[in-house]
Design an enzyme around this catalytic site. Structure first.
Site, short mmCIF file in Angstrom:
data_model
loop_
_atom_site.label_atom_id
_atom_site.label_comp_id
_atom_site.label_asym_id
_atom_site.label_seq_id
_atom_site.Cartn_x
_atom_site.Cartn_y
_atom_site.Cartn_z
NE ARG A 298 -3.57 -0.05 2.59
CZ ARG A 298 -4.24 -0.09 3.77
NH1 ARG A 298 -4.25 0.68 4.84
NH2 ARG A 298 -5.02 -1.10 3.75
CG HIS A 357 5.03 -0.22 3.81
ND1 HIS A 357 4.06 -0.10 4.91
CD2 HIS A 357 4.80 0.13 2.79
CE1 HIS A 357 3.14 0.28 3.82
NE2 HIS A 357 3.49 0.53 2.86
N GLY A 358 7.66 -1.77 7.50
CA GLY A 358 8.45 -2.53 7.90
C GLY A 358 7.74 -4.06 8.05
CB CYS A 400 4.83 -2.05 11.20
SG CYS A 400 3.46 -0.94 10.84
#
Length: 525
Positions: A298, A357-358, A400
Site C-alpha cells: 500500500r 513500511h516494516g 512497523c
C-alpha cells in the site's frame, strides 16, 4: 548425467568463491587470516595475500568444500559482510543430512577480532607505546596492525585464551569499557565450562576449547539474532529513556536485557552525566529516506507530511538536510554509505530518519526487499567512518515492527468504517548496534504496528517534531524529549478507541544529547 551435475556444482562453487574473493578488501582478507590462525599453520598463513589463497589452504585441509561451506558463512558473518552473504548461494553448499553448523572460530579468536574493531588509531599507538619494553621495536612499526600485535604477543607467550591478563591490563589503561568486554568473555567461558575454578582457592585450571560450542549459525538470513527463550544477543541496547534521563519509559519487550558493561557513562565530579559537545562549525548532516510508492504494498499516504516536518525541524536545529525518496533496499544502503563517506570532522553528530513500511526482519525498500536495522547502522560505525568517532549517531525509524495491534483498555465505541488510521505493517530481532554513541528511536515496540493518518502524518514523527520544537529551547536532552514522545503517543488512539502505539528508544549513548537552542523561532506546523 550425475558427472555433469557434479561438474556444474563444482563450477558454481568456484564461481561463488571467486565472487567472495573479488568482494573482499585487503584488510578483510587479513582479518580472515587472523581468524583462521587456530585452524591453519602460521607458516602457511604468512604467505597469504588474497582470499583465493586462503580458500585453497582451507580446501586442502578439508575445512571448506562443496559439501560444507559453513566455515565461509561463519567467517563472513564475523566480519559483518551480511549483504555479501545474502548475494551468495551458500545454502546449496551446506550439509543436507541434518548436521548442525558447529562454531569453528573460537570465542577467544573472535574476542580479539572484536577488540581490534573497537580500537581507534590513537588507541593503537598507545598500545604500541605500552608494549615497547615487551616487544621489539621492529614488531611495533607504524604499519603493524593490532591483529598482528596479537599474533606477536602469542608468539612471545604473552597471550592465549588462558592468559589474557597482560592484554587486559593494557586495554584497561587505553579503554576501560573494552576491558569490561574481556572480563565478560572470561565469565562466559567459565560459565560454559571453559574454566574450572577450584573451590575456595581460586586456582584456574584450563580446559581445552572444543568445537561443541552453542550453535551460532542457525540460518542464512538471520545471522545475528537469538530467538530462544532465555538467550539474548549480548549486544542488546539499553532500552527506555529512564536508564539515563531519570524519566519513566514503558519497557515492553520481555526478551530485552540491559547490558551496563557496554555503556561507559562519562560523569562529572558531582555525578551528573556529561553532554556531547555541540560546538562544531556545523551541527551535522540529516539524511531523510522517505519511501511512499511500493511495488505491491500500500502507498504510504501522508508520509510527505512527515518528511516536510522533519526537514523543517532539523534545518531549524542547524542540520544540513539530505533527502532520498522511494529507495530500494540497495539504494537505502548506498545512501548510508554515501553519508559515511562525507567528512564529519567539523560536525557534532549525524541524523538518519527512515520512513517506510516494516516487517519482522527490518525496513522494507520500495522493491520490497528487507534492510535489517543492523545493516542500516553498521555503515556509520567509527571503524567505517572515523570522523564520527565518539559522536552521537541518531536514527529515527518510522516503520512497523510487526502486525499486531496494541488494544486499548476499553471497548470500541465507533464503527471500524469511520477509522482512517492506516498501519505501516508490511521487529527487528537484529536491530542491535554494536558500537557506542548510537540512538535508535523506534516508532513502536517489537511485534506491533505503528500508525499513520493520511491527512496528518504518523503519530510518532509528528509528536517527535512537535516536542523537539517545544523542548529544545528549554534545554531538554534528547532522551527526555523522547520520553515525552512516548507519553504523548501512548495516549493517542484511533476513532474506534481500539488501536494504541508505544514508541521505544534504544541506545548506547554515553553522554546526554542536548541541542543548542536555535536563535530563530521554530518552524510553523
Amino acid at each position: 548425467m550425475t558427472s555433469n551435475t557434479e561438474k556444474e556444482m563444482e563450477l558454481k562453487f568456484q564461481r561463488m568463491l571467486f565472487k567472495v574473493q573479488e568482494s573482499l578488501t585487503g584488510d578483510e582478507v587479513q582479518d580472515l587470516v587472523f581468524l583462521c590462525s587456530d585452524l591453519l599453520s602460521l607458516k602457511d598463513l604468512s604467505t597469504v595475500t588474497s582470499a583465493g589463497q586462503l580458500f585453497t589452504l582451507l580446501e586442502n585441509r578439508a575445512l571448506l568444500s562443496i559439501e560444507d561451506a559453513s566455515l565461509l558463512l561463519e567467517l563472513l558473518s564475523i566480519i559483518k559482510r551480511k549483504s555479501l552473504i545474502r548475494s551468495l548461494t551458500l545454502d546449496e553448499f551446506m550439509p543436507t543430512d541434518g548436521t548442525t553448523y558447529s562454531q569453528q572460530i573460537s570465542p577467544y579468536r573472535q574476542l580479539l577480532y572484536e577488540l581490534s574493531e573497537s580500537i581507534c588509531e590513537q588507541d593503537l599507538k598507545n598500545i604500541k607505546f605500552l608494549l615497547l619494553k615487551t616487544l621489539s621495536r621492529k614488531k611495533l612499526e607504524r604499519d603493524t596492525t593490532l591483529l598482528q600485535l596479537f599474533l606477536e604477543m602469542e608468539k612471545e607467550d604473552l597471550l592465549d585464551e588462558n592468559k589474557l591478563e597482560n592484554l587486559q591490563k593494557i586495554i584497561a589503561e587505553i579503554n576501560p569499557s573494552l576491558e569490561k568486554r574481556i572480563t565478560q568473555y572470561k565469565t562466559e567461558r567459565y560459565e560454559s565450562g571453559g574454566m574450572l575454578i577450584a573451590q575456595e582457592i581460586g586456582d584456574i585450571t584450563p580446559v581445552p576449547y572444543t568445537h561443541t560450542s552453542p550453535q551460532v549459525l542457525t540460518s542464512l538470513t538471520s545471522l545475528t539474532s537469538v530467538d530462544v527463550e532465555g538467550e539474548v544477543d549480548r549486544l542488546s541496547l539499553t532500552e527506555g529513556a529512564a536508564a539515563i534521563s531519570g524519566d519513566q519509559s514503558q519497557h515492553v519487550d520481555s526478551h530485552s536485557v540491559i547490558e551496563n558493561e557496554n555503556l561507559d557513562l562519562t560523569v562529572t565530579e558531582n555525578g551528573d552525566i556529561q553532554q556531547y559537545e555541540m560546538k562544531g562549525d556545523r551541527r551535522g548532516f540529516c539524511l531523510i529516506i522517505n519511501n511512499c510508492n511500493f511495488k505491491s504494498l500500500r502507498r504510504r499516504e501522508g508520509t510527505d507530511i512527515d518528511e516536510g516536518s522533519l526537514k523543517g525541524v532539523f534545518k531549524w536545529l542547524g542540520f544540513e538536510v539530505l533527502t532520498k525518496q522511494d529507495c530500494s533496499s540497495h539504494q537505502i544502503l548506498q545512501a548510508l554509505r554515501d553519508l559515511a563517506a562525507r567528512d564529519h570532522t567539523r560536525a557534532d553528530c549525524v541524523v538518519c530518519c527512515v520512513l517506510s513500511h516494516g516487517r519482522a526482519e527490518g525496513i522494507v525498500g520500495v522493491d520490497e526487499k528487507i534492510v535489517t536495522y543492523r545493516e542500516l547502522i553498521e555503515n556509520l560505525t567509527s571503524n567505517q567512518c572515523r570522523s564520527l568517532f565518539k559522536k552521537p549517531k541518531l536514527f529515527f525509524i518510522q516503520a512497523c515492527r510487526g502486525t499486531d495491534n496494541q488494544p486499548a483498555a476499553f471497548p470500541p465505541i465507533f464503527s471500524k468504517d469511520e477509522d482512517t488510521t492506516v498501519s505501516d505493517a508490511a521487529v527487528p530481532r537484529d536491530s542491535i548496534p554494536e558500537r557506542a554513541d548510537y540512538l535508535l528511536a523506534m516508532s513502536t515496540v517489537p511485534h506491533y504496528a505503528s500508525y499513520r493518518e493520511p491527512e496528518k502524518g504518523t503519530w510518532f514523527i509528528q509528536s517527535l517534531c512537535r516536542n523537539l520544537k517545544l523542548l529544545v529551547p528549554r534545554g531538554s536532552d534528547l532522551l527526555t524529549i523522547l520520553t515525552k514522545v512516548n507519553s504523548d503517543v501512548s495516549k493517542k488512539t484511533d476513532k474506534s478507541g481500539v488501536k494504541k502505539q508505544m514508541p521505544q528508544p534504544e541506545f548506547t549513548l554515553t553522554k546526554r544529547v542536548v541541542f543548542p537552542p536555535p536563535k530563530t523561532p521554530p518552524p510553523l506546523p
